[in-house]
Design an enzyme around this catalytic site. Structure first.
Site, PDB file in Angstrom:
ATOM      1  NE  ARG A 158      -2.805  -3.134   0.213  1.00  0.00           N
ATOM      2  CZ  ARG A 158      -3.973  -4.133   1.305  1.00  0.00           C
ATOM      3  NH1 ARG A 158      -2.877  -3.732   2.135  1.00  0.00           N
ATOM      4  NH2 ARG A 158      -4.675  -4.934   1.182  1.00  0.00           N
ATOM      5  CG  ASP A 187      -2.550  -6.470  -1.194  1.00  0.00           C
ATOM      6  OD1 ASP A 187      -3.499  -5.687  -1.813  1.00  0.00           O
ATOM      7  OD2 ASP A 187      -2.388  -6.731   0.572  1.00  0.00           O
ATOM      8  CG  HIS A 260      -5.765  -8.579  -1.404  1.00  0.00           C
ATOM      9  ND1 HIS A 260      -6.002  -7.128  -1.413  1.00  0.00           N
ATOM     10  CD2 HIS A 260      -6.240  -9.026  -0.044  1.00  0.00           C
ATOM     11  CE1 HIS A 260      -7.223  -7.300   0.011  1.00  0.00           C
ATOM     12  NE2 HIS A 260      -6.703  -8.439   0.828  1.00  0.00           N
ATOM     13  CD  GLU A 323      -9.870  -8.587   3.393  1.00  0.00           C
ATOM     14  OE1 GLU A 323     -10.049  -7.919   4.140  1.00  0.00           O
ATOM     15  OE2 GLU A 323      -8.926  -7.955   2.297  1.00  0.00           O
ATOM     16  CG  PHE A 415       0.019  -2.689  16.000  1.00  0.00           C
ATOM     17  CD1 PHE A 415      -0.535  -3.085  17.174  1.00  0.00           C
ATOM     18  CD2 PHE A 415       1.877  -2.778  16.590  1.00  0.00           C
ATOM     19  CE1 PHE A 415      -0.558  -3.890  18.091  1.00  0.00           C
ATOM     20  CE2 PHE A 415       1.805  -3.486  17.746  1.00  0.00           C
ATOM     21  CZ  PHE A 415       1.110  -4.000  18.499  1.00  0.00           C
ATOM     22  CG  ASP A 416      -4.790  -1.181  10.386  1.00  0.00           C
ATOM     23  OD1 ASP A 416      -4.630  -1.948  11.416  1.00  0.00           O
ATOM     24  OD2 ASP A 416      -5.234  -0.952   9.159  1.00  0.00           O
ATOM     25  CB  THR A 465       1.166   1.111   4.490  1.00  0.00           C
ATOM     26  OG1 THR A 465       1.262  -0.038   3.851  1.00  0.00           O
ATOM     27  CG2 THR A 465       2.220   0.398   5.717  1.00  0.00           C
ATOM     28  CD  GLU A 466      -4.402  -0.981   3.396  1.00  0.00           C
ATOM     29  OE1 GLU A 466      -4.238  -0.431   4.350  1.00  0.00           O
ATOM     30  OE2 GLU A 466      -5.110  -0.874   3.356  1.00  0.00           O
TER      31      GLU A 466
HETATM   32  C1  ACM Z   1      -6.151  -8.746   6.635  1.00  0.00           C
HETATM   33  O1  ACM Z   1      -5.808  -7.946   6.803  1.00  0.00           O
HETATM   34  N1  ACM Z   1      -6.999  -8.659   4.997  1.00  0.00           N
HETATM   35  C2  ACM Z   1      -5.362 -10.156   6.206  1.00  0.00           C
END
Ligand code: ACM
Length: 749
Positions: A158, A187, A260, A323, A415-416, A465-466
């Site tokens: 990200r 990703d 992803h 996802e 931790f984001d 890290t978005e």
């Molecule tokens: C995740 O947070 N998609 C593993």
């Protein structure tokens, strides 16, 4: 995988600065993560003024430790082992990663199991010299982690972080005895690892044309218009893997599949079910275009893995698995045919087929896979290790079926998330995970029995890290909480107050090195007590040893203890600040307005939503207005689809001239002003008569301040009924969903 049940002894001794070069507070040992066993020999100090250490030949972490200890005046390295007063003894009989350390009168003795044990012993010694009592307290330490997998993750897809940044991360990890670095290399938003066989992955896939600005949920969405990207060459990857190995850290590369995958599909569109074209993603979230399970895709991924295994010598290859929407597979004639020909049940079984097939290939290379907990869906691959992120359930299921699990639930390990509720926090994805919450985490789910618990090999903190563009921000989001996590994974997180004493010292150290480590221990969050007919009081919780200093009207200085009720008896400014040792927290300030409502007993029925509950009913009559720019926090109360029906009892007849109500409006977030407000009076709280109402409250930008002139109404009770739309009407934002109504402060005069 064995458990090490330990009794952790906490010692509280007066800090001591004698004969020390280092200013600032000290601790009996100062080590994070706290050692499993620390036993001082009373108050006695060793005679050693200078620790002289001669390291074994070919010891990997030599360079790292020498670099680390450069600024530690009490310690020198020597090549002349006869002059050393730190005696190192290798003992095969000790368990992996363990060590014993004894500070004696004239020497320090270290017995260690292996390279890791020796590195950890010396790291502890360096921390003792830097942060603990010096001259060293005579003591015995016996130390060993509870968990064999102690991980930190970094998402470089990200946002991209340089080789130097990644090395800083590894240095930090080593200092806190983490032993696995999970490197999220691919990703939707970027492919970051050079693969010689597939050059377009980094020519095309490493670059996106622009990046979302602000939060994903913002409306309207905005982009920065700047091309963004980067990747690591194989040479750089080898350099980082070696750098990590020199710190006894194993790198776990993650190559995401089948979801992803947009960056890979943009590079090689034939790998998607629709054939493309695809674009490297410029925003966040989950995308429906994923790898198609064709032979071409497996050939491609096997080619990638062939190069990955030459770069990363560790046991694990992480293949993502999370996802992965199934839309493109459902629509694809090829996938439907494959499901039929393989006798698979559905698209979930197809995901399992995908993962299992890749697992087999990776196993032929002598490696094992890790996958996010979605790899359990449709049947778990035989030798897979599960990384449990959507709560504990994935880890529990894995352990119950005899698979290793690494725990990393979003509730404690992401931790984001925000770490403070302070108004100046940088934009984060959401959530709230404080230092104390991380510290209190137990990686082992309670529901597992003793045998199943052995399959929980450890835990990991994830740094997505978005919303983290710079390394400085990585430090801010990750470092403080990683210190707490290190103690959790070492298995010695039993005394938060003692941890805080050490955290303070370590924090000062990192500050000196220029690292941007968050410090929120002294953030004050008010708890208002009002609405009970006894006026306005406020109290604060804070760590032991904190003093709450406050200033009334810029002049009168006072002190209070955490938990003590501070009576607010004047309509002036009050400023509060916490102080603990040498440290002070952020100032918070309120302009109190002690209107008649602050003396009333308040009742709200039905109650506000638990999602926006503030300080409960007290929030509406504490003399403080909710913020103009945000409806979260302790002031605003939110009602989801229900009316706000609020009764004030002034406990005697009063004359009312004005009622000022304050509502928040943000229709993009489905927050609407009330379509109708009614005011009732009553002498007894039983029979109410309508006094006035308003149904056309006019246009307001964000805050609806609605004033009622009551012209001297005489009453004991006042009921305010602010109607909610209930369901948002057609044609308005969020139509069909429940409308929110937000209110703060009912100012009565
Ligand atoms: C995740 O947070 N998609 C593993």
């Amino acid at each position: 995988m064995h458990y090490f049940y330990l009794v952790f002894f906490a010692f509280f001794f007066q800090s001591c600065r004698e004969n020390s070069d280092i200013s600032g507070p000290r601790h009996p040992h100062g080590i994070i993560p706290a050692p499993a066993f620390f036993q001082p020999s009373g108050e006695e100090k060793s005679n050693i003024r200078q620790l002289k250490i001669c390291l074994p030949e070919n010891f990997g972490p030599t360079g790292y430790l020498q670099q680390l200890s450069k600024a530690v005046a009490q310690l020198t390295w020597t090549a002349d082992c006869s002059s050393s007063n730190v005696i190192l003894v290798h003992e095969d009989s000790l368990l992996s990663e363990s060590y014993r350390l004894a500070v004696e009168k004239d020497s320090v003795r270290i017995s260690y199991a292996d390279d890791r044990g020796l590195q950890y012993a010396l790291t502890s010694l360096i921390q003792m010299a830097e942060f603990g009592d010096f001259p060293l307290r005579m003591c015995t330490i016996q130390d060993r982690p509870s968990f064999s997998y102690r991980g930190m993750h970094l998402d470089v897809a990200r946002h991209f972080f340089s080789v130097e940044d990644v090395k800083k991360y590894l240095d930090f990890m080593a200092f806190y005895k983490f032993n696995h670095f999970h490197w999220h290399l691919t990703d939707d938003q970027g492919w970051r690892i050079e693969i010689k066989k597939y050059p377009k992955l980094t020519e095309t896939g490493a670059w996106r044309k622009e990046t979302l600005v602000g939060h994903y949920n913002d409306e309207p969405v905005r982009y920065d218009g700047q091309k963004y990207g980067g990747f690591y060459t194989q040479g750089e990857i080898r350099e980082i893997v070696k750098y990590a190995a020199d710190r006894n850290i194993t790198v776990v590369p993650e190559i995401e599949m089948p979801g992803h995958a947009l960056a890979a599909l943009a590079s090689y569109p034939e790998l998607g079910c629709s054939g493309g074209p695809y674009e490297v993603a410029t925003t966040w979230g989950v995308f429906t275009d994923v790898f198609c399970p064709t032979e071409a895709t497996f050939t491609f991924l096997e080619g990638v893995i062939d190069e990955v295994v030459t770069l990363f010598p560790g046991k694990y290859i992480h293949i993502g698995g999370d996802e992965c929407p199934k839309e493109s597979w459902k629509k694809s004639a090829f996938c439907q045919q494959l499901i039929k020909s393989r006798g698979l049940k559905d698209v979930y079984a197809l995901q399992s087929y995908f993962i299992t097939r890749m697992e087999k290939y990776i196993n032929t290379k002598g490696r094992q896979i890790i996958g996010w907990d979605e790899i359990l869906e449709g049947g778990l691959a035989p030798n897979a290790t599960v990384m449990s992120w959507r709560g504990n359930e994935g880890g529990i299921e894995a352990a119950m079926t005899g698979h290793e699990a690494i725990m990393t639930p979003g509730s404690h390990c992401y931790f984001d998330h925000y770490q403070s509720e302070g108004p100046e926090e940088p934009l984060a994805i959401g959530g709230f995970t404080s230092l104390e919450k991380v510290y209190g985490w137990n990686p082992v789910p309670e529901s597992l029995n003793a045998e199943q618990r052995n399959f929980i090999i450890g835990g990991q903190a994830n740094v997505w890290t978005e919303y983290i563009r710079t390394y400085d921000r990585v430090e801010y989001m990750a470092y403080a909480r990683a210190m707490a996590m290190s103690e959790v994974l070492w298995g010695t997180n039993s005394n938060y107050q003692d941890f805080l004493d050490r955290f303070d010292i370590h924090h000062l150290y990192w500050q000196k090195t220029g690292a941007n480590v968050a410090y929120h221990l002294l953030d004050l969050k008010p708890q208002f007590l009002s609405g009970d007919g006894k006026g306005v009081r406020v109290k604060f919780t804070a760590p032991e040893g904190t003093v709450i200093n406050y200033v009334i009207n810029g002049q009168e200085e006072k002190k209070a203890k955490p938990g003590e009720e501070i009576v607010i008896d004047r309509s002036v400014n009050y400023t509060f600040q916490a102080k603990r040792g040498e440290r002070t927290g952020r100032k918070i300030s309120f302009n109190f307005d002690l209107h008649l409502g602050t003396q009333a007993i308040i009742q709200i029925d039905p109650p506000p939503s638990s999602k926006y509950f503030g300080n409960g009913p007290a929030s509406l009559v504490n003399g403080v207005n909710g913020r103009n720019d945000s409806y979260s926090g302790v002031e605003w109360l939110g009602f989801e689809g229900t009316d706000a029906v609020i009764t004030l009892d002034f406990q005697k007849n009063v004359t009312l001239n004005q009622v000022l109500l304050r509502f928040f409006k943000a229709e993009g977030q489905w927050i609407y002003l009330p379509p109708l407000i009614e005011l009732y009076t009553s002498p007894d709280g039983v029979s109410f008569s309508k006094y006035t109402s308003i149904s056309n409250i006019g246009a307001y930008e964000k805050i609806g301040d609605i004033l009622f002139n009551l012209g001297g109404a005489n009453t004991r009770f006042l009921k305010i009924h602010a109607h909610n739309y209930g369901v948002i009407p057609d044609g308005r934002q969020g139509a069909g969903h429940r409308a929110w109504l937000f209110i703060d402060e009912i100012a009565v005069r």
